[in-house]
Write an enzyme that holds these catalytic residues in place. Structure first.
Site, PDB file in Angstrom:
ATOM      1  N   HIS A  11      52.177  20.042 -73.316  1.00  0.00           N
ATOM      2  CA  HIS A  11      51.914  19.134 -72.191  1.00  0.00           C
ATOM      3  C   HIS A  11      51.256  17.840 -72.666  1.00  0.00           C
ATOM      4  O   HIS A  11      50.519  17.224 -71.922  1.00  0.00           O
ATOM      5  CB  HIS A  11      50.987  19.798 -71.164  1.00  0.00           C
ATOM      6  CG  HIS A  11      51.601  20.941 -70.428  1.00  0.00           C
ATOM      7  ND1 HIS A  11      51.729  22.187 -70.970  1.00  0.00           N
ATOM      8  CD2 HIS A  11      52.124  21.028 -69.178  1.00  0.00           C
ATOM      9  CE1 HIS A  11      52.295  23.006 -70.091  1.00  0.00           C
ATOM     10  NE2 HIS A  11      52.557  22.334 -68.996  1.00  0.00           N
ATOM     11  N   GLU A  21      65.337  21.692 -65.468  1.00  0.00           N
ATOM     12  CA  GLU A  21      65.352  20.280 -65.878  1.00  0.00           C
ATOM     13  C   GLU A  21      66.741  19.780 -66.280  1.00  0.00           C
ATOM     14  O   GLU A  21      67.164  18.697 -65.864  1.00  0.00           O
ATOM     15  CB  GLU A  21      64.368  20.039 -67.030  1.00  0.00           C
ATOM     16  CG  GLU A  21      62.897  20.012 -66.615  1.00  0.00           C
ATOM     17  CD  GLU A  21      62.295  21.404 -66.485  1.00  0.00           C
ATOM     18  OE1 GLU A  21      63.007  22.401 -66.750  1.00  0.00           O
ATOM     19  OE2 GLU A  21      61.113  21.506 -66.126  1.00  0.00           O
TER      20      GLU A  21
END
Lengths: 324, 337
Positions: free
Chosen positions: A128, A59
């Site tokens: 998440h 990322e």
């Protein structure tokens, strides 16, 4: 006007911007395959894997790569699969994307869009499900956008891609399959403009992303009990359209802020401060917040359900504010 | 990923090690300019005229000059906290550099960047960067943009061996190799991660780390400007032809401390070691000697070059000292484009 899901509206916005401007590229994990929810499905087929680029699971690096590409003539759209993973890219986003324009005395431009999805949906647990928008809104140089419906999702995304600044476009996973009317073609929603989603007289509620639907439901139920609630969707958190909120509060004299992020240090605190600065003498009750408790998001379905604020909590807060 | 059609300018002809005299003298001028600039920066600091910190490039001049002289003006570089040398080697002007260091309005970044953040879009300098390893993404992304736009520009990422401790660098090299991006990672191994010897922090061989990604790698003496330049010409040319990234590991030495305030260094490195590098491995001295020995220049010419540069530095620093600070309302300007 055709009806589309939030997810289809985002895909449509991406498709249009890629057709409109050959310097728009998508980078992200699995994006050429559609991503985990299918948001980018079909785009690699339409524009080629040269422009819809599958990246490694890196990322920070993908963010850095996109920043460099943005300084050198592209208009990249990076997908960070879950906002929980944006933590891995914070150095690049905060120290570089947000600051390069300023540090270079206005020389460098970073026309970068970061698409990221957030929120609680489907008991996915603490890695998440977070809502980290107020972290991002705290950083000068970043713009932060949250859409609550398909039309805004499309219009704000197109505006974000055309913006010459880094814009974090936060999608709520729990909204992906909700439907709404979406204007076709050139439909842009200006960044930095809130919208009054429902007019009312007795109290103002500012609600973001998925909390907007819960708030509108609460407002509907309250109206049958003679309580008239005005609902505002800020749509952009940075820069925040304080004016629209303040003029509503001057009319209703009461304010509640609803968000899914934890209450402490959330965007609600900023909105409350700005409103009391501008409209203190108009207020008839303390500004209240309805938000998540100060805890990581639990995985247990029972705990998750009580963690997320909803219609019941909103109605309770409204009744407390009005003492009715 | 496929390479788009090239539309950029014609490539420079690849250089050979037998450079013509003009080119050699230019290498010397550029190195000496950096040396004298940095010595002036140190004087400003010692005279309490310089705000903040400065990380001097003295001792490493052959790397920036050898590499940047192999680049075109429209090629990209990213730099580090020890970045003055890179900026000057890529073509930055002395007066705007000094002005930026002093936080003055006519500086490259209107005083908002300072010593560690100088960017100069006109010369392809995408910015010095004070996060160690932080610019690896930007350089790789600029190379990605060049490739996707079908230009034949090349990007160079300068970093110190301290950045070998940052994961981002490896992730970027992975992508650069996968996608054959025109980027050259120039590792300036000045032997110290701030105050700690790199041998205490770096396992295995440096070159092996880049080789693991299938990246073409060279380890060279970074004090030999002709060698750095010749290798750079080859690697830049290779990248322009779409042959992918390279990793150039240059062994060099930081003659001064980590920053201007790091004066007593005996607690982390021996005086004898410093003296040895300064007396035997000074890139500017070594090259001056070579120029004279090979009759490219005599002492008189070298003195004349030095006097010219010293005069220009003096003018530039006076310009900066006399320049105004930015207007105070600029503090909130350029937060957004």
């Amino acid at each position: 006007m055709p009806e589309q899901t939030y997810l289809e509206a985002i895909r449509g916005g991406l498709h249009e911007e890629m057709s409109h401007d050959p310097s728009v590229y998508l980078f992200g994990e699995d994006v050429a395959l559609g991503g985990p929810f299918g948001v980018t499905a079909g785009l690699a087929e339409a524009f080629g894997k040269n422009r819809v680029v599958n990246t490694p699971i890196s990322e920070g690096t993908v963010m850095g790569l996109a920043i460099g590409a943005a300084t050198a003539g592209l208009r990249p759209v990076v997908e960070i699969m879950f906002i929980d993973f944006i933590t891995l890219a914070m150095d690049q986003l905060v120290n570089h994307a947000a600051k390069l324009h300023y540090m270079s005395g206005g020389q460098l431009k970073i026309p970068l869009t970061v698409r990221v999805q957030c929120g609680i949906s489907g008991t996915m647990g603490a890695h998440h499900s977070q809502s980290l928008e107020s972290w991002l809104a705290h950083v000068p140089g970043l713009k932060v956008v949250m859409a609550s419906n398909p039309a805004d999702a499309k219009g704000l995304l197109k505006a974000a891609i055309r913006d010459d600044n880094p814009v974090v476009f936060i999608e709520h996973r729990g909204l992906y399959w909700t439907r709404g009317q979406v204007p076709e073609g050139e439909y842009l929603v200006p960044i930095g403009k809130a919208v009054v989603a429902r007019e009312g007289e007795d109290l103002t509620i500012v609600a973001t992303a998925k909390m907007l639907a819960a708030t509108l439901e609460a407002a509907e139920e309250l109206s049958s009990n003679g309580i008239s609630v005005e609902v505002i969707d800020p749509r952009t958190l940075s820069p925040l359209d304080v004016e629209t909120i303040v003029s509503s509060v001057k009319k209703t004299s009461r304010l509640i802020i609803v968000h899914e992020a934890v209450e402490k240090d959330g965007i609600g605190a900023e909105i409350a401060t700005q409103v009391q600065q501008e409209a203190f003498y108009y207020l008839d009750s303390p500004i209240a917040r309805v938000a998540a408790p100060f805890a990581p998001v639990p995985a247990s379905p029972a705990l998750e359900k009580c963690f997320v604020p909803g219609k019941t909590e909103i109605i309770r807060a409204v009744r407390r504010a009005l003492n009715r | 990923m496929t390479q788009s059609k090239k539309t950029g300018r014609k490539q420079q002809s690849p250089g050979s090690s037998a450079l013509d005299r003009e080119r050699l003298l230019r290498l010397y001028r550029q190195m000496l300019k950096i040396r004298l600039f940095e010595e002036q920066v140190n004087q400003l600091y010692l005279g309490a005229k310089m705000p903040g910190l400065a990380h001097l490039y003295i001792g490493q001049e052959a790397v920036a000059v050898g590499v940047c002289e192999a680049l075109r003006r429209d090629d990209y570089i990213t730099s580090t906290h020890r970045g003055h040398g890179h900026c000057l080697a890529k073509g930055a002007s002395l007066d705007k550099m000094f002005a930026e260091l002093l936080g003055k309005a006519p500086g490259y970044c209107r005083g908002k960047g300072g010593s560690m953040h100088i960017a100069d879009q006109d010369t392809g300098n995408l910015g010095a960067n004070a996060i160690v390893g932080g610019s690896a993404g930007i350089a790789t992304g600029a190379a990605m943009s060049a490739k996707m736009r079908g230009s034949d520009q090349v990007a160079v990422c300068f970093f110190g061996e301290g950045a070998l401790g940052q994961g981002l660098l490896y992730e970027e090299m992975n992508m650069a190799s996968l996608w054959k991006l025109p980027v050259i990672y120039v590792c300036e191994n000045n032997q110290y991660n701030e105050y700690t010897s790199y041998r205490e922090t770096t396992a295995g061989e440096v070159a092996a780390r880049a080789e693991a990604f299938g990246i073409h790698t060279e380890t060279i003496d970074g004090q030999d400007v002709q060698l750095v330049h010749a290798k750079s010409l080859t690697l830049v040319e290779r990248a322009r032809r779409g042959k992918g990234p390279a990793f150039l590991h240059c062994n060099t030495y930081r003659f001064h401390g980590h920053h201007v305030g790091d004066v007593d260094r005996t607690y982390y490195r021996a005086k004898k070691e410093e003296e040895e590098w300064k007396s035997k491995r000074d890139p500017v001295k070594l090259f001056a000697e070579w120029l004279q020995k090979s009759e490219m220049a005599d002492g008189k010419l070298l003195d004349q070059i030095e006097n010219e540069i010293a005069t220009r530095i003096k003018e530039a620093v006076n310009f900066a000292l006399n320049a105004p600070y930015p207007e105070l309302d600029e503090v909130g300007q350029d937060v957004y484009a």
